[in-house]
Motif scaffolding. Structure first.
Motif, mmCIF file in Angstrom:
data_model
loop_
_atom_site.group_PDB
_atom_site.id
_atom_site.type_symbol
_atom_site.label_atom_id
_atom_site.label_comp_id
_atom_site.label_asym_id
_atom_site.label_seq_id
_atom_site.Cartn_x
_atom_site.Cartn_y
_atom_site.Cartn_z
ATOM 1 N N GLU A 149 -25.998 100.578 -50.737
ATOM 2 C CA GLU A 149 -24.786 100.267 -49.972
ATOM 3 C C GLU A 149 -25.139 99.602 -48.647
ATOM 4 N N GLN A 150 -26.176 100.144 -47.994
ATOM 5 C CA GLN A 150 -26.592 99.575 -46.712
ATOM 6 C C GLN A 150 -27.111 98.148 -46.874
ATOM 7 N N LYS A 151 -27.799 97.903 -47.984
ATOM 8 C CA LYS A 151 -28.275 96.546 -48.235
ATOM 9 C C LYS A 151 -27.098 95.590 -48.396
ATOM 10 N N ALA A 152 -26.047 96.069 -49.095
ATOM 11 C CA ALA A 152 -24.871 95.225 -49.286
ATOM 12 C C ALA A 152 -24.184 94.931 -47.951
ATOM 13 N N VAL A 153 -24.056 95.964 -47.088
ATOM 14 C CA VAL A 153 -23.441 95.769 -45.774
ATOM 15 C C VAL A 153 -24.281 94.834 -44.918
ATOM 16 N N ARG A 154 -25.591 94.997 -44.977
ATOM 17 C CA ARG A 154 -26.479 94.134 -44.195
ATOM 18 C C ARG A 154 -26.342 92.676 -44.634
ATOM 19 N N ALA A 155 -26.217 92.497 -45.957
ATOM 20 C CA ALA A 155 -26.050 91.132 -46.457
ATOM 21 C C ALA A 155 -24.759 90.518 -45.930
ATOM 22 N N GLU A 156 -23.674 91.339 -45.878
ATOM 23 C CA GLU A 156 -22.406 90.837 -45.359
ATOM 24 C C GLU A 156 -22.505 90.525 -43.870
ATOM 25 N N LEU A 157 -23.208 91.369 -43.122
ATOM 26 C CA LEU A 157 -23.379 91.118 -41.688
ATOM 27 C C LEU A 157 -24.197 89.847 -41.440
ATOM 28 N N GLU A 158 -25.207 89.638 -42.282
ATOM 29 C CA GLU A 158 -25.991 88.412 -42.143
ATOM 30 C C GLU A 158 -25.134 87.183 -42.422
ATOM 31 N N LYS A 159 -24.207 87.322 -43.376
ATOM 32 C CA LYS A 159 -23.286 86.222 -43.646
ATOM 33 C C LYS A 159 -22.419 85.928 -42.421
ATOM 34 N N ILE A 160 -21.989 87.042 -41.747
ATOM 35 C CA ILE A 160 -21.155 86.862 -40.540
ATOM 36 C C ILE A 160 -21.941 86.133 -39.450
ATOM 37 N N LEU A 161 -23.210 86.558 -39.262
ATOM 38 C CA LEU A 161 -24.041 85.910 -38.253
ATOM 39 C C LEU A 161 -24.249 84.436 -38.585
ATOM 40 N N GLN A 162 -24.479 84.172 -39.865
ATOM 41 C CA GLN A 162 -24.646 82.769 -40.259
ATOM 42 C C GLN A 162 -23.352 81.981 -40.035
ATOM 43 N N TRP A 163 -22.227 82.659 -40.297
ATOM 44 C CA TRP A 163 -20.949 81.992 -40.082
ATOM 45 C C TRP A 163 -20.729 81.663 -38.602
ATOM 46 N N PHE A 164 -21.075 82.625 -37.709
ATOM 47 C CA PHE A 164 -20.968 82.372 -36.272
ATOM 48 C C PHE A 164 -21.907 81.248 -35.826
ATOM 49 N N ASP A 165 -23.117 81.263 -36.388
ATOM 50 C CA ASP A 165 -24.044 80.183 -36.047
ATOM 51 C C ASP A 165 -23.463 78.840 -36.484
ATOM 52 N N GLY A 166 -22.901 78.809 -37.690
ATOM 53 C CA GLY A 166 -22.287 77.571 -38.146
ATOM 54 C C GLY A 166 -21.098 77.181 -37.296
ATOM 55 N N LEU A 167 -20.320 78.185 -36.870
ATOM 56 C CA LEU A 167 -19.170 77.920 -36.015
ATOM 57 C C LEU A 167 -19.599 77.352 -34.671
ATOM 58 N N PHE B 225 -11.800 79.341 -28.032
ATOM 59 C CA PHE B 225 -10.884 80.393 -28.461
ATOM 60 C C PHE B 225 -9.836 79.842 -29.429
ATOM 61 N N ALA B 226 -9.324 78.672 -29.124
ATOM 62 C CA ALA B 226 -8.343 78.054 -30.016
ATOM 63 C C ALA B 226 -8.967 77.770 -31.377
ATOM 64 N N PHE B 227 -10.215 77.333 -31.372
ATOM 65 C CA PHE B 227 -10.911 77.045 -32.622
ATOM 66 C C PHE B 227 -11.148 78.315 -33.429
ATOM 67 N N LEU B 228 -11.498 79.392 -32.692
ATOM 68 C CA LEU B 228 -11.714 80.673 -33.369
ATOM 69 C C LEU B 228 -10.426 81.209 -33.973
ATOM 70 N N THR B 229 -9.295 80.969 -33.280
ATOM 71 C CA THR B 229 -8.004 81.434 -33.793
ATOM 72 C C THR B 229 -7.687 80.770 -35.117
ATOM 73 N N GLN B 230 -8.020 79.500 -35.199
ATOM 74 C CA GLN B 230 -7.751 78.767 -36.431
ATOM 75 C C GLN B 230 -8.576 79.299 -37.605
ATOM 76 N N ASN B 231 -9.749 79.847 -37.294
ATOM 77 C CA ASN B 231 -10.630 80.322 -38.363
ATOM 78 C C ASN B 231 -10.668 81.854 -38.444
ATOM 79 N N LYS C 52 -8.789 83.886 -40.019
ATOM 80 C CA LYS C 52 -8.518 84.417 -41.358
ATOM 81 C C LYS C 52 -9.800 84.681 -42.134
ATOM 82 N N LYS C 53 -10.739 83.753 -42.039
ATOM 83 C CA LYS C 53 -12.010 83.940 -42.743
ATOM 84 C C LYS C 53 -12.757 85.158 -42.208
ATOM 85 N N LEU C 54 -12.765 85.294 -40.876
ATOM 86 C CA LEU C 54 -13.463 86.418 -40.264
ATOM 87 C C LEU C 54 -12.805 87.742 -40.635
ATOM 88 N N GLN C 55 -11.488 87.792 -40.682
ATOM 89 C CA GLN C 55 -10.778 89.014 -41.051
ATOM 90 C C GLN C 55 -11.113 89.433 -42.478
#
Length: 210
Positions: free
Chosen positions: A145-163, A179-185, A187-190
């Motif tokens: 389970e922790q590996k799965a959560v870590r993988a999701e967190l790494e995806k979030i970090l990669q998404w922020f880096d891409g953002l 902030f305006a740009f983050l508001t537009q995106n 939904k993906k983060l949620q």
């Protein structure tokens, strides 16, 4: 027949002494029956030489059966005495004799209390082993389970880096524009956060069960 199980004798001989005596008894009895049939046939042949004899074969059979019953009763009494002697003096292992395969018991004697304590200790160790095996299985599930959560967190970090890279490419480096740009995106983060929260709840529920 003796009702004593004579288990130690059975261990030594490979058969129970009572079984041996029973087979001897059956063998003697069969031989007795066969012998009486032979005697009966000889008498019938002898009677054939006396045509005037009024003794019928049925009478001879009745006399043979009566004599056989008489012999069998005496044979049973004699065999009972013979069985008693053989079981006590021939097929019996004295109490002070120890078989070679049981010498280890003489070197390492155990009382009933010590044996029971050893059995209790074995049962306790088995319970501990099962508990540890179950705990290990639960830990492995939690690790997955922790590996799965870590993988999701790494995806979030990669998404922020891409953002961040996208913001730089579009020249939106100040706070309001970012902030305006983050508001537009958002939904993906949620959606990603929702997946992480669900996996976190599963881990907490698993921990409570442990």
């Amino acid at each position: 027949m003796s009702v004593n199980p004579m288990a130690y004798e059975a261990q030594f001989f490979g058969f129970t002494p009572q079984t041996c005596m029973l087979r001897v008894y059956i063998a003697f009895q069969d031989y007795l029956f066969e012998m009486m049939l032979v005697v009966e046939s000889v008498i019938l042949k002898k009677l054939d030489g006396f045509p005037d004899c009024k003794i019928s074969p049925s009478q001879i059979r009745k006399s043979t059966e009566k004599f056989l019953l008489f012999i069998k009763e005496h044979f049973d009494k004699l065999f009972s005495k013979m069985e008693e002697v053989l079981l006590q003096l021939v097929l019996n292992i004295p109490k002070n004799v120890l078989l070679p395969e049981d010498k280890v018991h003489e070197q390492y004697p155990y009382s009933k209390e010590q044996f029971q304590a050893l059995q209790d200790e074995i049962h306790q160790l088995q319970k501990q082993y099962r508990a540890e095996a179950s705990a290990g299985q639960a830990l492995r599930a939690e690790l997955e389970e922790q590996k799965a959560v870590r993988a999701e967190l790494e995806k979030i970090l990669q998404w922020f880096d891409g953002l961040e890279n996208i913001c730089r490419e579009h020249g939106t480096c100040n706070f309001k524009e970012s902030f305006a740009f983050l508001t537009q995106n958002a939904k993906k983060l949620q959606d990603v956060l929702k997946d992480v929260e669900e996996k976190s709840k599963k881990i907490k529920k698993h921990d409570r069960l442990l």
